[in-house]
Design a protein around this motif. Structure first.
Motif, mmCIF file in Angstrom:
data_model
loop_
_atom_site.group_PDB
_atom_site.id
_atom_site.type_symbol
_atom_site.label_atom_id
_atom_site.label_comp_id
_atom_site.label_asym_id
_atom_site.label_seq_id
_atom_site.Cartn_x
_atom_site.Cartn_y
_atom_site.Cartn_z
ATOM 1 N N LEU A 80 -30.673 -23.065 -53.122
ATOM 2 C CA LEU A 80 -30.997 -21.952 -53.941
ATOM 3 C C LEU A 80 -32.799 -22.027 -54.070
ATOM 4 C CD1 LEU A 80 -28.481 -21.545 -56.942
ATOM 5 C CD2 LEU A 80 -28.932 -20.253 -54.878
ATOM 6 N N LYS A 81 -33.336 -23.031 -53.828
ATOM 7 C CA LYS A 81 -34.679 -23.083 -53.732
ATOM 8 C C LYS A 81 -35.211 -22.648 -55.300
ATOM 9 C CE LYS A 81 -34.577 -24.382 -49.770
ATOM 10 N NZ LYS A 81 -34.723 -25.783 -49.459
ATOM 11 N N GLY A 82 -34.659 -22.862 -56.489
ATOM 12 C CA GLY A 82 -34.918 -22.397 -57.607
ATOM 13 C C GLY A 82 -33.812 -22.466 -58.597
ATOM 14 N N CYS A 83 -33.779 -21.989 -59.947
ATOM 15 C CA CYS A 83 -32.911 -21.806 -60.840
ATOM 16 C C CYS A 83 -32.530 -20.561 -61.039
ATOM 17 C CB CYS A 83 -33.187 -22.733 -62.236
ATOM 18 S SG CYS A 83 -34.766 -21.952 -63.043
ATOM 19 N N ALA A 84 -31.113 -20.215 -61.435
ATOM 20 C CA ALA A 84 -30.770 -18.903 -61.503
ATOM 21 C C ALA A 84 -31.188 -18.610 -63.147
ATOM 22 C CB ALA A 84 -29.341 -18.968 -61.239
ATOM 23 N N LEU A 85 -31.675 -17.023 -63.026
ATOM 24 C CA LEU A 85 -31.813 -16.639 -64.241
ATOM 25 C C LEU A 85 -30.417 -15.836 -64.921
ATOM 26 C CD1 LEU A 85 -35.187 -14.892 -63.349
ATOM 27 C CD2 LEU A 85 -34.897 -16.673 -64.901
ATOM 28 N N HIS A 86 -29.541 -16.550 -65.160
ATOM 29 C CA HIS A 86 -28.413 -16.025 -65.465
ATOM 30 C C HIS A 86 -28.448 -15.355 -66.761
ATOM 31 C CE1 HIS A 86 -26.105 -18.972 -62.912
ATOM 32 N NE2 HIS A 86 -26.598 -20.048 -63.527
ATOM 33 N N ASP A 87 -28.812 -15.719 -68.072
ATOM 34 C CA ASP A 87 -28.925 -15.144 -69.231
ATOM 35 C C ASP A 87 -29.880 -14.104 -69.266
ATOM 36 O OD1 ASP A 87 -26.609 -16.643 -69.877
ATOM 37 O OD2 ASP A 87 -28.162 -17.897 -71.231
ATOM 38 N N PRO A 88 -31.111 -14.045 -68.667
ATOM 39 C CA PRO A 88 -31.950 -12.952 -68.670
ATOM 40 C C PRO A 88 -31.330 -11.714 -67.908
ATOM 41 C CG PRO A 88 -33.223 -15.121 -68.424
ATOM 42 C CD PRO A 88 -31.810 -15.381 -68.079
ATOM 43 N N LEU A 89 -30.725 -11.973 -66.745
ATOM 44 C CA LEU A 89 -30.072 -10.796 -66.229
ATOM 45 C C LEU A 89 -29.126 -10.170 -66.963
ATOM 46 C CD1 LEU A 89 -29.980 -9.133 -63.693
ATOM 47 C CD2 LEU A 89 -28.026 -10.763 -62.950
ATOM 48 N N ALA A 90 -28.595 -10.740 -67.984
ATOM 49 C CA ALA A 90 -27.508 -10.063 -68.876
ATOM 50 C C ALA A 90 -28.375 -9.226 -69.607
ATOM 51 C CB ALA A 90 -26.736 -11.076 -69.622
ATOM 52 N N VAL A 91 -29.400 -9.602 -70.203
ATOM 53 C CA VAL A 91 -30.405 -8.970 -71.004
ATOM 54 C C VAL A 91 -30.713 -7.575 -70.112
ATOM 55 C CG1 VAL A 91 -32.624 -8.658 -72.158
ATOM 56 C CG2 VAL A 91 -30.888 -10.622 -72.475
ATOM 57 N N GLY A 92 -31.306 -7.866 -69.026
ATOM 58 C CA GLY A 92 -31.899 -6.860 -68.065
ATOM 59 C C GLY A 92 -30.916 -5.770 -67.873
ATOM 60 N N ALA A 93 -29.561 -6.145 -67.673
ATOM 61 C CA ALA A 93 -28.538 -5.070 -67.441
ATOM 62 C C ALA A 93 -28.171 -4.445 -68.531
ATOM 63 C CB ALA A 93 -27.180 -6.098 -66.902
ATOM 64 N N ALA A 94 -28.312 -5.000 -69.906
ATOM 65 C CA ALA A 94 -28.258 -4.292 -70.969
ATOM 66 C C ALA A 94 -28.925 -3.351 -71.218
ATOM 67 C CB ALA A 94 -28.174 -5.206 -72.193
ATOM 68 N N ASP A 118 -21.682 -13.836 -59.491
ATOM 69 C CA ASP A 118 -21.863 -12.986 -58.317
ATOM 70 C C ASP A 118 -23.183 -12.459 -58.098
ATOM 71 O OD1 ASP A 118 -18.651 -12.750 -57.801
ATOM 72 O OD2 ASP A 118 -19.059 -12.218 -59.812
ATOM 73 N N VAL A 119 -24.000 -12.017 -59.170
ATOM 74 C CA VAL A 119 -25.246 -11.603 -59.240
ATOM 75 C C VAL A 119 -26.514 -12.385 -59.919
ATOM 76 C CG1 VAL A 119 -24.481 -9.052 -59.216
ATOM 77 C CG2 VAL A 119 -24.489 -10.345 -61.292
ATOM 78 N N THR A 120 -25.979 -13.343 -60.750
ATOM 79 C CA THR A 120 -27.158 -14.291 -61.396
ATOM 80 C C THR A 120 -27.692 -14.951 -60.283
ATOM 81 O OG1 THR A 120 -25.730 -16.035 -62.320
ATOM 82 C CG2 THR A 120 -26.029 -13.975 -63.650
ATOM 83 N N ARG A 121 -27.046 -15.530 -59.549
ATOM 84 C CA ARG A 121 -27.463 -16.502 -58.303
ATOM 85 C C ARG A 121 -28.641 -15.757 -57.458
ATOM 86 N NH1 ARG A 121 -22.132 -19.958 -57.360
ATOM 87 N NH2 ARG A 121 -22.393 -21.306 -58.969
ATOM 88 N N LYS A 122 -28.469 -14.400 -57.495
ATOM 89 C CA LYS A 122 -29.514 -13.926 -56.494
ATOM 90 C C LYS A 122 -30.707 -13.541 -57.306
ATOM 91 C CE LYS A 122 -25.535 -11.480 -54.424
ATOM 92 N NZ LYS A 122 -24.773 -10.238 -54.229
ATOM 93 N N THR A 123 -31.086 -14.003 -58.719
ATOM 94 C CA THR A 123 -32.381 -13.877 -59.213
ATOM 95 C C THR A 123 -32.730 -15.189 -59.403
ATOM 96 O OG1 THR A 123 -31.142 -13.765 -61.325
ATOM 97 C CG2 THR A 123 -31.456 -11.635 -60.333
ATOM 98 N N LEU A 124 -33.770 -15.488 -59.230
ATOM 99 C CA LEU A 124 -34.248 -16.925 -59.209
ATOM 100 C C LEU A 124 -35.577 -17.201 -59.998
ATOM 101 C CD1 LEU A 124 -33.455 -18.413 -55.714
ATOM 102 C CD2 LEU A 124 -32.124 -18.507 -57.825
ATOM 103 N N LEU A 125 -35.829 -18.385 -60.330
ATOM 104 C CA LEU A 125 -37.166 -18.667 -61.219
ATOM 105 C C LEU A 125 -37.429 -19.983 -60.282
ATOM 106 C CD1 LEU A 125 -38.156 -19.085 -64.897
ATOM 107 C CD2 LEU A 125 -38.298 -21.234 -63.161
ATOM 108 N N THR A 126 -38.647 -20.207 -59.822
ATOM 109 C CA THR A 126 -39.092 -21.009 -58.987
ATOM 110 C C THR A 126 -40.243 -22.125 -59.589
ATOM 111 O OG1 THR A 126 -40.999 -20.030 -57.767
ATOM 112 C CG2 THR A 126 -38.746 -19.813 -57.057
ATOM 113 N N GLU A 127 -40.577 -23.141 -58.991
ATOM 114 C CA GLU A 127 -41.580 -23.965 -59.565
ATOM 115 C C GLU A 127 -42.923 -23.494 -59.378
ATOM 116 O OE1 GLU A 127 -41.615 -27.503 -57.092
ATOM 117 O OE2 GLU A 127 -39.932 -28.362 -58.552
#
Length: 310
Positions: free
Chosen positions: A234-248, A190-199
């Motif tokens: 998406l024009k990039g890849c989702a920052l799934h796991d880094p966002l969990a750290v960020g939320a912590a 729900d939230v991780t796909r809103k945070t992206l890393l690009t080329e």
């Protein structure tokens, strides 16, 4: 104020990014990395973790955990992380020597030592944390809480139409965590796909002149290519796991809603995270589900800190 963190990871590409983010965050005191199967077999995940820690100059211990889900068998797919878990940057290999204490036992020990000051961040299947809670149910009252990357409550899944990979791999473990009484924040698709890393980001890393930057750019390129094939919009890849750290570390970056949450275990809906509309009388919601994220604030912090390492 620093937060004591145990990172529980199935060390693939976005777990590696999460580990780098923790290494660069002075507000985090990383006590250890506990490792599980998930993106790749446990032996590869252990090897990846130890190699990354050498390159990041991290000296905290690494603990080996679950090799398989609590109930089910696991089939690995190298589609997103490569057969080695790090975009074929290291190759498939044996696990190097590591601390012999089991991951779940370490979590129990540290919960008794640090109590509410300790947060467990899970970025893979929740099997290690579930094992710890089954070993010592008092952890639910002792720990400060868990921030778990997993689930898709109001968004499409990434393994099936409804299921996210970490919960899909071990829904029984997810339910053990959800129903334990432990304060849980779920950071899902729900939230991780809103945070992206690009080329463009990986080009900066490659152009930094840093060997570490080139290494991270190389394995992240594999992830970006997989996203181009599966999620070109998406024009990039989702920052799934880094966002969990960020939320912590910065819970103010996410907006959560309390849910009576359940992970489906039936074969036709396995891994779906869905609200239980008929909870026991007197029960309180068991999971805080992140449904909105301050994506710009998180990404600004993530890229500044990680690129500082390069």
């Amino acid at each position: 104020m620093t937060r004591k963190i145990i990172l529980d990871a199935d060390t693939g590409i976005d777990d590696a990014l999460a580990l780098a983010y923790l290494a660069a965050s002075p507000e985090a005191e990383l006590l250890a990395v506990t490792v599980t199967y998930g993106n790749t077999p446990l032996s590869n995940a252990l090897r990846n973790t130890i190699e990354l820690m050498k390159r990041l100059q991290l000296t905290v211990p690494v603990y080996s955990g679950a090799e398989a889900p609590m109930v089910r068998t696991k089939r690995y797919s190298g589609a997103f992380h490569g057969e080695d878990g790090l975009g074929e940057s290291l190759g498939v290999g044996e696990a190097p020597p590591h601390t012999p204490i089991r991951a779940s036992d370490f979590i129990v020990e540290q919960a008794h030592r640090h109590g509410k000051d300790l947060t467990v961040v899970t970025t893979g299947p929740m099997t290690n944390l579930a094992e710890a809670l089954l070993t010592d149910p008092s952890l639910a009252d002792k720990l400060g809480g868990a921030v778990c990357m997993g689930g898709a409550v109001a968004a499409p899944g990434n393994v099936t139409k409804f299921a996210e990979a970490n919960v899909f791999m071990d829904p029984e473990a997810a339910n053990t965590v959800f129903t334990s009484g432990l304060p849980v924040m779920l950071i899902g698709l729900d939230v991780t796909r809103k945070t992206l890393l690009t080329e463009a980001d990986t080009r900066r890393w490659r152009d930094s002149g840093s060997g570490l930057g080139r290494f991270f750019a190389d394995f992240t390129a594999f992830y970006l290519d997989a996203y181009k094939r599966h999620y070109p919009y998406l024009k990039g890849c989702a920052l799934h796991d880094p966002l969990a750290v960020g939320a912590a570390l910065h819970p103010e970056w996410v907006r959560t809603v309390p849910f009576f949450l359940h992970a489906e275990t039936d074969d036709d809906s396995r891994g779906r995270t869905i609200e239980n509309l008929f909870p026991p009388e007197g029960a309180r919601p068991n999971v805080e589900v992140a449904l909105q994220v301050e994506a710009e604030a998180f990404m600004k912090d993530f890229f500044a800190k990680v690129e500082g390492l390069f």
